[in-house]
Design a protein around this motif. Sequence first.
Motif, PDB file in Angstrom:
ATOM      1  N   LEU A  46       0.797  -1.169  -0.003  1.00 30.29           N
ATOM      2  CA  LEU A  46      -0.010   0.048   0.069  1.00 30.29           C
ATOM      3  C   LEU A  46       0.975   1.257   0.119  1.00 30.29           C
ATOM      4  CD1 LEU A  46      -3.111   0.738   0.084  1.00 30.29           C
ATOM      5  CD2 LEU A  46      -2.588   0.864   2.614  1.00 30.29           C
ATOM      6  N   PRO A  47       1.138   1.881  -1.208  1.00 29.75           N
ATOM      7  CA  PRO A  47       1.941   3.153  -0.907  1.00 29.75           C
ATOM      8  C   PRO A  47       1.621   4.069  -0.170  1.00 29.75           C
ATOM      9  CG  PRO A  47       1.614   2.192  -3.359  1.00 29.75           C
ATOM     10  CD  PRO A  47       0.673   1.650  -2.524  1.00 29.75           C
ATOM     11  N   GLU A  48       0.306   4.202  -0.075  1.00 34.51           N
ATOM     12  CA  GLU A  48      -0.165   5.344   0.862  1.00 34.51           C
ATOM     13  C   GLU A  48       0.547   5.303   2.359  1.00 34.51           C
ATOM     14  OE1 GLU A  48      -3.463   4.896  -2.020  1.00 34.51           O
ATOM     15  OE2 GLU A  48      -1.961   3.587  -0.851  1.00 34.51           O
ATOM     16  N   PHE A  49       0.297   4.012   2.642  1.00 27.10           N
ATOM     17  CA  PHE A  49       0.941   3.691   4.307  1.00 27.10           C
ATOM     18  C   PHE A  49       2.496   3.669   4.294  1.00 27.10           C
ATOM     19  CE2 PHE A  49       1.858  -0.018   7.566  1.00 27.10           C
ATOM     20  CZ  PHE A  49       1.340   1.306   8.716  1.00 27.10           C
ATOM     21  N   SER A  50       3.101   3.162   3.276  1.00 22.71           N
ATOM     22  CA  SER A  50       4.615   3.353   3.153  1.00 22.71           C
ATOM     23  C   SER A  50       4.989   4.478   3.167  1.00 22.71           C
ATOM     24  CB  SER A  50       5.141   2.297   1.855  1.00 22.71           C
ATOM     25  OG  SER A  50       6.395   2.469   1.760  1.00 22.71           O
ATOM     26  N   ARG A  51       4.285   5.434   2.175  1.00 23.24           N
ATOM     27  CA  ARG A  51       5.053   6.709   2.207  1.00 23.24           C
ATOM     28  C   ARG A  51       4.677   7.584   3.429  1.00 23.24           C
ATOM     29  NH1 ARG A  51       4.484  12.101   0.599  1.00 23.24           N
ATOM     30  NH2 ARG A  51       6.011  12.784  -1.207  1.00 23.24           N
ATOM     31  N   PHE A  52       3.601   7.235   4.179  1.00 21.61           N
ATOM     32  CA  PHE A  52       3.244   7.811   5.474  1.00 21.61           C
ATOM     33  C   PHE A  52       4.498   7.333   6.325  1.00 21.61           C
ATOM     34  CE2 PHE A  52       2.166   6.328   9.834  1.00 21.61           C
ATOM     35  CZ  PHE A  52       1.768   7.496  10.402  1.00 21.61           C
ATOM     36  N   LEU A  53       4.696   6.276   6.628  1.00 21.24           N
ATOM     37  CA  LEU A  53       5.934   5.596   7.486  1.00 21.24           C
ATOM     38  C   LEU A  53       7.378   6.348   6.928  1.00 21.24           C
ATOM     39  CD1 LEU A  53       5.044   1.508   7.232  1.00 21.24           C
ATOM     40  CD2 LEU A  53       5.020   3.597   9.608  1.00 21.24           C
ATOM     41  N   TYR A  54       7.477   6.315   5.814  1.00 24.81           N
ATOM     42  CA  TYR A  54       9.079   7.133   5.326  1.00 24.81           C
ATOM     43  C   TYR A  54       8.913   8.538   5.748  1.00 24.81           C
ATOM     44  CZ  TYR A  54      12.308   8.473   1.799  1.00 24.81           C
ATOM     45  OH  TYR A  54      13.415   9.288   1.263  1.00 24.81           O
ATOM     46  N   THR A  55       7.839   9.291   5.425  1.00 26.61           N
ATOM     47  CA  THR A  55       7.871  10.568   5.915  1.00 26.61           C
ATOM     48  C   THR A  55       7.859  11.131   7.360  1.00 26.61           C
ATOM     49  OG1 THR A  55       5.618  10.989   5.545  1.00 26.61           O
ATOM     50  CG2 THR A  55       6.829  11.441   3.729  1.00 26.61           C
ATOM     51  N   ALA A  56       6.996  10.265   8.079  1.00 32.81           N
ATOM     52  CA  ALA A  56       6.836  10.494   9.389  1.00 32.81           C
ATOM     53  C   ALA A  56       8.287  10.071  10.399  1.00 32.81           C
ATOM     54  CB  ALA A  56       5.667   9.380  10.079  1.00 32.81           C
ATOM     55  N   VAL A  57       8.932   8.813   9.919  1.00 32.56           N
ATOM     56  CA  VAL A  57      10.110   8.546  10.430  1.00 32.56           C
ATOM     57  C   VAL A  57      11.346   9.453  10.022  1.00 32.56           C
ATOM     58  CG1 VAL A  57      11.856   6.592  10.511  1.00 32.56           C
ATOM     59  CG2 VAL A  57       9.492   5.982  10.824  1.00 32.56           C
ATOM     60  N   GLY A  58      11.398   9.570   8.592  1.00 34.08           N
ATOM     61  CA  GLY A  58      12.504  10.277   7.830  1.00 34.08           C
ATOM     62  C   GLY A  58      12.430  11.722   7.869  1.00 34.08           C
ATOM     63  N   GLY A  59      11.462  12.186   8.169  1.00 39.82           N
ATOM     64  CA  GLY A  59      11.278  13.786   7.820  1.00 39.82           C
ATOM     65  C   GLY A  59      12.194  14.598   8.419  1.00 39.82           C
ATOM     66  N   ASP A  60      12.563  14.204   9.927  1.00 38.59           N
ATOM     67  CA  ASP A  60      13.469  15.215  10.608  1.00 38.59           C
ATOM     68  C   ASP A  60      15.035  14.795  10.444  1.00 38.59           C
ATOM     69  OD1 ASP A  60      13.292  13.000  12.176  1.00 38.59           O
ATOM     70  OD2 ASP A  60      13.601  14.091  13.901  1.00 38.59           O
ATOM     71  N   ILE A  61      15.339  13.858   9.580  1.00 39.31           N
ATOM     72  CA  ILE A  61      16.850  13.180   9.492  1.00 39.31           C
ATOM     73  C   ILE A  61      17.098  13.133   8.018  1.00 39.31           C
ATOM     74  CG2 ILE A  61      17.083  12.039  11.518  1.00 39.31           C
ATOM     75  CD1 ILE A  61      16.247   9.486  10.508  1.00 39.31           C
ATOM     76  N   ARG A  62      16.419  14.043   7.081  1.00 35.68           N
ATOM     77  CA  ARG A  62      16.789  14.216   5.752  1.00 35.68           C
ATOM     78  C   ARG A  62      16.357  13.220   4.880  1.00 35.68           C
ATOM     79  NH1 ARG A  62      20.194  19.139   5.435  1.00 35.68           N
ATOM     80  NH2 ARG A  62      20.360  19.854   7.710  1.00 35.68           N
ATOM     81  N   TRP A  63      15.386  12.155   5.023  1.00 40.55           N
ATOM     82  CA  TRP A  63      15.153  11.409   4.076  1.00 40.55           C
ATOM     83  C   TRP A  63      14.228  11.759   3.033  1.00 40.55           C
ATOM     84  CZ3 TRP A  63      12.889   6.357   6.942  1.00 40.55           C
ATOM     85  CH2 TRP A  63      13.851   5.843   7.618  1.00 40.55           C
ATOM     86  N   THR A  64      14.970  12.022   1.780  1.00 37.11           N
ATOM     87  CA  THR A  64      14.290  12.997   0.804  1.00 37.11           C
ATOM     88  C   THR A  64      14.288  12.052  -0.689  1.00 37.11           C
ATOM     89  OG1 THR A  64      16.292  13.870   0.115  1.00 37.11           O
ATOM     90  CG2 THR A  64      14.824  15.024   1.599  1.00 37.11           C
ATOM     91  N   ASP A  65      14.962  10.687  -0.662  1.00 36.57           N
ATOM     92  CA  ASP A  65      15.309  10.179  -1.918  1.00 36.57           C
ATOM     93  C   ASP A  65      13.809   9.773  -2.559  1.00 36.57           C
ATOM     94  OD1 ASP A  65      15.645   8.335   0.287  1.00 36.57           O
ATOM     95  OD2 ASP A  65      16.201   6.741  -1.239  1.00 36.57           O
ATOM     96  N   ARG A  66      12.918   9.438  -1.932  1.00 34.43           N
ATOM     97  CA  ARG A  66      11.621   8.774  -2.515  1.00 34.43           C
ATOM     98  C   ARG A  66      10.666   9.749  -2.485  1.00 34.43           C
ATOM     99  NH1 ARG A  66      11.005   2.722   0.303  1.00 34.43           N
ATOM    100  NH2 ARG A  66      13.058   1.890  -0.594  1.00 34.43           N
TER     101      ARG A  66
END
Length: 197
Positions: A46-66
């Motif tokens: 489910l891309p919506e859930f995966s993207r939520f996890l990615y941005t919620a976890v990585g938003g403050d540590i510069r996860w931007t590649d996806r």
Amino acid sequence: MSDPALSAAPLRDVTVWYLEQTSPADLKPSAAPAAGVTVVRSRTALPEFSRFLYTAVGGDIRWTDRLGLSYAGWQEILERPGAETWVAYEDGTPAGFIELDAQEGGAVEIAYFGLIPAFRGRRIGGHLLAYGVARAWDLAERHPGRKPTERVWLHTCSDDGPHAMDNYLARGFRLAETRIEREADAANPGPWPGAYA
């Protein structure tokens, strides 16, 4: 797809560490988490859930590649043979995730791992990492025809959380390589626009 804002940003040096385990015996257990913490495999791609996890976890540590990926791009990542996402929950609320990427030759990469900021420092990270690495070692059992895992590896960097490297080393990972890379000095994107403004 590259982000135009990133291509215009100034460059900075980032230290990247590559870590590995080469035997299931390398994995060291963690302390038990608090009551109410569970880890569950997300079986629906489910891309919506995966993207939520990615941005919620990585938003403050510069996860931007996806961040520039299309829906189809997210779907393709989630449906790769041997790809698995395991999610930690505390009392029913997602707390973090670990994403496994099965590769050729018996290697499994920990593609992403982390906790949502509100759940850091609560003994969930060590438990989730140990649980996820154990799933990397027994991944072939859930994917018939796959070669048994011979190596579990990941990379982390100087942008990661202050306890990340200690957690990896405590779980039995060994440093395999260190690199200095030039990356765009982008702002932390956060889970929504302006989250860290």
